[in-house]
Design a protein around this motif. Structure first.
Motif: not given
Length: 283
Positions: A153-159, A187-190, A195-204
């Protein structure tokens, strides 16, 4: 050197805008005159780039990308996002009603800016109504509070969010609010949760490489209908940022001093984009 500094400042402004739901980094890029360069820089990561890169032609692949423009912009965006994340989290905890009222005003002003100068017909208003109704339904409290934070879901959110980030008028952070991921990603950024940022960025990155081209084609072939749908999406999303809720339902505000503070914050949110746009138009 002056151009590099200008690109850095534009990136700082874009990053600051992207932290806030309702303000689009793409709008800032458009106002500051780098929007076409930004789209061209993203499109440089095409099939030819990846073909050269994965066949060992790294110098030729990297030479296809305008790094002199892209690196200062990315540095500015990243600096702003990581600098403002903790402040935004603090405000969400300490002044939630005022902050959400500010976001509410920002989105209303964005709707005004996107509607200005458009000549819509009957079918466009129908598309707008569909966008508003669909978003109002999707942003019901049950859907908003029940969104998971799993990696897919984080991947899709980043996408979706990073694709929205480059569009004038619609905010990537706003899309995260829509998907129930805004506070989690902030919160993940702060706290720099890699791990959260990597998955989110990959989707982005995947979103920027693929879906952004689809949206560009929609804007090119159906500009009025696409803008009408986005305006409807933003209008329907006002349910998300309404400061007062009672369980799954919207609630009336309390008639006390907090209402005045929230109203002032909302007015500031409405005024800020309109003032920036007026200054940019005058210049």
């Amino acid at each position: 050197m002056f151009e590099k500094l200008r690109y850095l400042l534009c990136g700082l402004a874009m990053g600051a805008a992207d932290v806030v739901p309702g303000v689009s980094g793409g709008t800032i890029a458009y106002i500051t005159g780098i929007y076409d360069q930004l789209l061209n820089a993203i499109k440089a990561f095409n099939a030819a780039f990846f073909r050269d890169f994965f066949t060992g032609q790294w110098k030729r692949a990297l030479g296809r990308v305008p790094w002199g423009f892209l690196l200062p912009v990315l540095l500015g965006v990243g600096t702003s996002i990581f600098s403002l994340a903790k402040l935004t989290l603090y405000l969400l905890k300490t002044y939630p009603h005022e902050l959400w009222a500010f976001f509410f005003g920002l989105i209303m002003a964005s709707i005004v800016l996107m509607s200005r100068g458009r000549s819509f017909r009957g079918q466009h208003y129908a598309v707008m109504a569909v966008g508003a109704a669909l978003t109002w339904w999707l942003t019901g409290a049950g859907a908003l509070n029940g969104m998971p934070h799993s990696y897919p879901y984080l991947f899709g959110a980043g996408f979706i969010a990073l694709c929205a980030m480059i569009l004038p008028g619609i905010s990537g952070s706003f899309m995260l609010v829509l998907m129930g991921q805004y506070t989690h990603i902030l919160s993940a950024v702060a706290h720099f949760r890699v791990d959260v940022l990597a998955v989110f960025a990959a989707g982005g990155v995947m979103g920027l490489m693929t879906f952004s081209r689809v949206l560009s084609a929609c804007f090119r072939k159906f500009p009025a209908a696409t803008n009408a749908f986005l305006i409807g999406v933003m209008a329907g999303s006002l349910r998300v940022v309404w400061p007062w809720h009672r369980g799954p339902s919207l609630a009336l505000p309390p008639f006390d001093g907090s209402l005045l503070c929230a109203a002032g914050a909302c007015a500031l949110g409405v005024a800020l984009p309109l003032v920036v746009e007026a200054i940019a138009t005058r210049k």
